[in-house]
Every structure is written in structure tokens, then in C-alpha cells.
Enzyme design. Structure first.
Site, PDB file in Angstrom:
ATOM      1  N   GLU A  58      96.586 -33.227  97.213  1.00  0.00           N
ATOM      2  CA  GLU A  58      96.499 -32.767  98.607  1.00  0.00           C
ATOM      3  C   GLU A  58      96.306 -31.265  98.721  1.00  0.00           C
ATOM      4  OE1 GLU A  58     101.067 -33.114  97.835  1.00  0.00           O
ATOM      5  OE2 GLU A  58      99.199 -34.024  97.124  1.00  0.00           O
TER       6      GLU A  58
ATOM      7  N   HIS B 296      99.422 -33.045  92.546  1.00  0.00           N
ATOM      8  CA  HIS B 296      99.338 -32.972  94.008  1.00  0.00           C
ATOM      9  C   HIS B 296      97.894 -32.734  94.449  1.00  0.00           C
ATOM     10  CE1 HIS B 296     103.664 -32.910  95.064  1.00  0.00           C
ATOM     11  NE2 HIS B 296     103.813 -32.364  93.854  1.00  0.00           N
TER      12      HIS B 296
ATOM     13  N   CYS C  14     102.841 -37.581  92.822  1.00  0.00           N
ATOM     14  CA  CYS C  14     103.993 -36.971  92.155  1.00  0.00           C
ATOM     15  C   CYS C  14     105.156 -37.970  92.067  1.00  0.00           C
ATOM     16  CB  CYS C  14     104.386 -35.674  92.865  1.00  0.00           C
ATOM     17  SG  CYS C  14     105.457 -34.614  91.860  1.00  0.00           S
ATOM     18  N   LEU C  15     106.199 -37.809  92.879  1.00  0.00           N
ATOM     19  CA  LEU C  15     107.286 -38.788  92.879  1.00  0.00           C
ATOM     20  C   LEU C  15     106.753 -40.176  93.225  1.00  0.00           C
ATOM     21  CD1 LEU C  15     110.274 -39.547  92.705  1.00  0.00           C
ATOM     22  CD2 LEU C  15     110.543 -38.798  95.078  1.00  0.00           C
ATOM     23  N   GLY C  16     105.673 -40.226  94.004  1.00  0.00           N
ATOM     24  CA  GLY C  16     105.056 -41.511  94.320  1.00  0.00           C
ATOM     25  C   GLY C  16     104.556 -42.225  93.079  1.00  0.00           C
TER      26      GLY C  16
ATOM     27  N   THR D 272     102.204 -12.903 132.692  1.00  0.00           N
ATOM     28  CA  THR D 272     101.860 -11.977 131.604  1.00  0.00           C
ATOM     29  C   THR D 272     103.037 -11.104 131.183  1.00  0.00           C
ATOM     30  OG1 THR D 272     101.138 -10.216 133.109  1.00  0.00           O
ATOM     31  CG2 THR D 272      99.489 -11.858 132.461  1.00  0.00           C
TER      32      THR D 272
END
EC number: 6.3.4.2
Length: 546
Positions: free
Chosen positions: A509, A507, A381-383, A189
Site C-alpha cells: 500500500e 506493505h 504483513c500481519l495479514g 472571517t
């Protein structure tokens, strides 16, 4: 009247303050309290938008277009509450605001100092969150570790904050580490004691200790820390390592964290309703089948660079009763080797966003592999831009086709700079950012997945599909299934003759939630499992401020 909670961290960095703050938000919300969570980051960047993913991890984009810390993603996913630019504060943004005020003469010729001017600006940002949405509770996470020079103005500001609101409307939570020492065969601790001592030297007495550990605290340790750190034994909370971050709210509920917070803030003790969260965690921990998805990216050495992508896949897999296995594939490896070496056997492929030319040809190779081998594919996006480049080079026969971002001299710039970006010089905060509407084509895969004609999604990009090639794109069998309402900007593309081939400029996600898996990820997982996509039940997306 709004109550305030401050979460600090000690001993080591990356101790999990963000997960503790998000978990507490979930526990309070399960009791019917409205919550907003604020992150104070001590770096001098105005925001993380121009930072390397290897330095910072993912840049999370809010509905109103703020580029923020990835912890805001945790806040939104755990509380199912959208955050805004007010919920993200950096040292850079504070100093920028104070210097702008000084230049305007707002300080009437006074000497501008850390105390009181910088600390006053920090306190004002916290108050602003409370004034904006009037939540019952504002939780503020202070980035960094107690003892860091960079964090001192923030710690001083939250010490002063007690005078602003009074002791009954404020609580301090300190997240600390209780390590197991193998050679001694016991937990120690002392690091916690010293961390609390450092915090108290600043003038902050923590009300609650959240103790990170890899095993249950040994007998008598809570009492020992209670005595040395001047908190009640009930306020020493164990936060043991978990197999999933989504277990943490349930663990902290069993430890009584929310009850302690409500006592300190003198709020009504209400019964929590965690039924939905418990059901979700049970689904996550008890799958009956397995699905493997490859994430082909350029920053895969740091998985946090794609945190929202991996979590969105997890949400969708759990909802489909599947154990998610992720295969991280470096896009550069596909430029120099056979894609089959890296992608054989996967059930689905995701190509996420990114910037710059490095690894793009590898992403294109992954998409061609998915297209040729009928593997479910989702581009983000870039995908999506890489999917268009794959089409141009390998389907339409446009030799040398590329994005103008990667090759300004390409004979076929199938991806081009947005017109409104032509005269932009600064990199930070100047992209097409935040929530934008998208019109969905009737009868398309996107329409089946969303179940809507108009959707709203978050964006972060400068480049778009070049409309000079749209007719050729459509003639070659592809489908533009989503556009801006005026049909000018291409937002979603599909390949109808493929089991599942869809890519979007936005996006998705950023809006997936455990209880609301995003339709695109849900569709990918269903397709990867070989399920009938007609069985996909369009999940309602979280309410956004349009």
C-alpha cells in the site's frame, strides 16, 4: 537555486495542510518543477513508530526505512515522488540531535538554548532536504496550529529562515478556516483575522491565505480578508470541501494558487499539464459498476489507521471503472460472532497489518471465511501471518499453532522472530524497515500480477514465516511465490486452487499511486469484479531508490 514554501495552519487542527501542500506539489510538478515536501511535527516522540494508531493514525514507511507521519503518504501519492527520512522531522528528533551534539562537546561549553540551537537545527534539516536531491522547490508543512506552544520553535525557525535565503526565494502560505454560522446565515472571517494576527506577532506575514470552507466564499470576503490580513485579493484562495481529496489540486489550480506562488518566488510561469490527473479524477467520479471490499482490522474505529490501504483500493477500483464501497470490520467482532454476519455479500476481503494478539483470531476467522467461500483475499504483513496461522490450524491440523509473538509457548510457532531481532531491546526504529528485494516464482499469481522476476517492496515487521514448516506448507497445496533473493525469508504466499488468495509480508500500500495502482490491489479488485486476471496489465511501480 532551490526555493522554499512554508505551509502553516490556523483556527483548528486537521484543517488539511497536508493535502494543500501535496496538491501544491502536484501543481508545481505539472509545470515541470521538481518538488520535495517536508513535514515538521511538534510532538516529542522521535518518530511515530511506537505511537498508537488511535493517537496518530497510520505510520507511513519510506523506501529508506523511516517511520513517518501519514502526510508523507499524501506527498508521495500526489507528487509521485519518493520521500526519505529527511522529509520527516519531529521535535523529539531535533532535541535528540541537539542533546547528542552537546554530549559530544560540539557547543564548546556554551549554554544550549531553544534560540539559537534548536531553531538552528530545524533550519539545518530544511536545508538538508534541498541539498540532498536539489529540487526546484521545497515545501515544508508545519504540524499543529498557530498558537500552540509546541509549534513555537518551528515557527521561529521558519521566521529566521527568511534571513538564510532572502525574501525572493521564500513564500509563506497560511491555511485557515472560514466557517459558516447557521444562526447568522453568513460566513465569518474573524477567526482568520485572529489567526493571521497571531502569526504576524511571531514575525511571519503570510503571502497567501488558503481558506477552508464548506461553500463558496461570499461576495466581498476575499477583499475583506485581503485588507485585514495584508495580502493581495488574488492571494486569497478558496479551498472548498470536496467529495475526494484528489479533486483538491484541480480546485486550487482554478483558484490560481500555483500562479500566485510562482509570482512570489519569481519563477517562470509555465503551462501545467494536468491531463493525466484530470483523467484519473474523472474515472474516480464516473464509475460504471460497484465493488465492495471488507477491511478486517483491529484499529477500524479510526480509518486513518489504514489510510494507505483504503487509498490503494481506491486507486485500483477507479482504474477498473468501479465505485469502491468499503466495509470496515472490527476483527474482535469476528472472535465472538459468526463471520458471515459481518462478511456476507462482500466482493473481496483485505486483512491489513497490525501488532499484538488482540483481534488476531478474528483475522484468522475472516481468512478462513474467504478461503471456504472462495472470496478474493489479500493479506498484508500481519495479514499474511494470520493466513499462515489459518493454514496451520484449519488445513494442516496443527492444534495450537500460532505466532511466537502472540503465544511464546505455542507448540507450533509457524511465525517466528527474525534471527536478527533476537537481541533487540528497543522498540523504536528497530524492525525490518524499508525497501527490500523479493524474488518471484515463475508461473505464480504474483508473477502474473507483477510481470517481474525481482520486485522491491517496503517492510515493517519483526516476525516471519517459520521455515521449519515450509515443506508441510507446500505439501498441503499452498505456494510460496515470493522470497528474499537468498530464499531464506518467505515474502509472498498463495493458494493456487482459490480464485484469488494471496498474502505478502511487506506493505504494498505504501507504493500505490493514482496513476500506478499497485498490482496486488489491482488484482484483488479485478478478481472481486469477476474479471479475468489474465487481463491485468502489470502496472509499472514508481521508481524507488534501492
Amino acid at each position: 537555486m532551490t526555493k522554499f514554501i512554508f505551509v502553516t495552519g490556523g483556527v483548528v487542527s486537521s484543517i488539511g495542510k497536508g493535502i494543500v501542500a501535496a496538491s501544491l506539489g502536484r501543481l508545481l510538478k505539472s509545470r515541470g518543477y521538481s518538488v520535495s515536501i517536508l513535514k515538521l511535527d511538534p510532538y516529542i516522540n522521535v518518530d511515530p513508530g511506537t505511537m498508537s494508531p488511535y493517537q496518530h493514525g497510520e505510520v507511513f514507511v519510506t523506501a529508506d526505512g523511516a517511520e513517518t507521519d501519514l502526510d508523507l503518504g499524501h506527498y508521495e501519492r500526489f507528487t509521485d515522488t519518493p520521500m526519505s527520512r529527511l522529509n520527516s522531522v519531529t521535535t523529539g528528533s531535533i532535541y535528540q540531535a541537539v542533546i547528542n551534539k552537546e554530549r559530544r562537546g560540539d557547543y564548546n561549553g556554551g549554554t544550549v538554548q531553544v534560540i539559537p540551537h534548536i531553531t538552528a537545527e530545524i533550519r539545518d534539516r530544511i536545508h538538508r532536504v534541498a541539498q540532498d536531491t536539489h529540487p526546484d522547490v521545497v515545501i515544508t508543512e508545519i504540524g499543529g496550529t498557530v498558537g500552540d506552544i509546541e509549534s513555537l520553535p518551528f515557527l521561529e525557525a521558519i521566521r529566521q529562515f527568511r534571513k538564510d535565503v532572502g525574501r525572493r526565494d521564500l513564500a509563506y502560505i497560511h491555511v485557515t478556516l472560514v466557517p459558516w454560522i447557521p444562526s447568522a446565515g453568513e460566513m465569518k472571517t474573524k477567526p482568520t483575522q485572529h489567526s493571521v494576527k497571531e502569526l504576524r506577532s511571531i514575525g511571519i506575514q503570510p503571502d497567501i491565505l488558503v481558506c477552508r470552507c464548506d461553500r463558496p466564499l461570499q461576495a466581498g470576503m476575499k477583499e475583506k480578508m485581503s485588507e485585514f490580513c495584508n495580502v493581495s485579493p488574488e492571494a486569497v484562495i478558496t479551498s472548498q470541501d470536496a467529495s475526494s481529496i484528489y479533486e483538491v489540486p484541480l480546485m486550487l489550480e482554478r483558484e490560481g494558487l500555483a500562479e500566485q506562488v510562482l509570482d512570489i518566488l519569481q519563477l517562470e510561469q509555465r503551462q501545467p499539464d494536468l491531463t493525466q490527473w484530470q483523467r484519473w479524477v474523472h474515472q474516480l467520479q464516473n464509475p460504471s459498476r460497484r465493488v465492495e471490499v471488507a477491511i478486517v482490522g483491529k484499529y477500524v474505529r479510526l480509518n486513518d489507521a489504514y489510510l494507505s490501504v483504503s487509498e490503494s483500493l481506491r486507486h485500483a477500483a477507479a482504474s477498473a471503472d468501479a465505485d469502491l464501497q468499503l466495509r470496515w470490520v472490527d476483527a474482535e467482532d469476528l472472535e465472538n460472532g459468526d463471520p458471515a454476519t459481518y462478511l456476507d455479500g462482500v466482493d473481496g476481503i483485505v486483512v491489513p497489518g497490525g501488532f499484538g494478539a488482540r483481534g488476531v483470531d478474528g483475522k484468522v476467522a475472516a481468512i478462513q471465511f474467504a478461503r471456504d467461500h472462495q472470496i478474493p483475499f489479500l493479506g498484508l504483513c500481519l495479514g499474511m501471518q494470520a493466513a499462515v496461522i489459518d493454514w496451520a490450524r484449519n488445513v494442516a491440523g496443527l492444534d495450537g499453532a500460532n505466532s511466537a509473538e502472540f503465544d511464546p509457548e505455542t507448540p507450533h510457532p509457524v511465525i517466528a522472530l527474525l534471527p536478527e531481532q533476537q537481541d533487540v531491546v528497543d522498540l523504536g526504529g528497530t524492525m525490518r524497515l524499508g525497501l527490500c528485494p523479493c524474488k518471484i516464482q515463475s508461473g505464480s499469481l504474483a508473477q502474473r500480477l507483477y510481470g517481474e522476476d525481482i520486485i522491491y517492496e517496503r517492510h515493517r515487521h519483526r516476525y516471519e514465516f517459520n521455515n521449519a514448516y515450509r515443506s508441510l506448507f507446500l505439501e498441503s497445496g499452498y505456494c510460496v511465490s515470493g522470497t528474499s533473493p537468498d530464499s531464506r525469508l518467505v515474502e509472498i504466499v498463495e493458494r493456487p486452487d482459490h480464485p484469488f488468495f494471496i498474502a505478502c509480508q511487506f506493505h504494498p500500500e505504501f507504493v500505490s499511486r493514482p496513476n500506478h495502482p499497485h498490482p496486488l490491489f489491482q488484482g484483488l479488485i479485478k478478481a472481486a469484479l469477476g474479471s479475468d486476471l489474465t487481463l491485468v496489465d502489470p502496472a509499472p511501480l514508481p521508481a524507488e531508490t534501492v
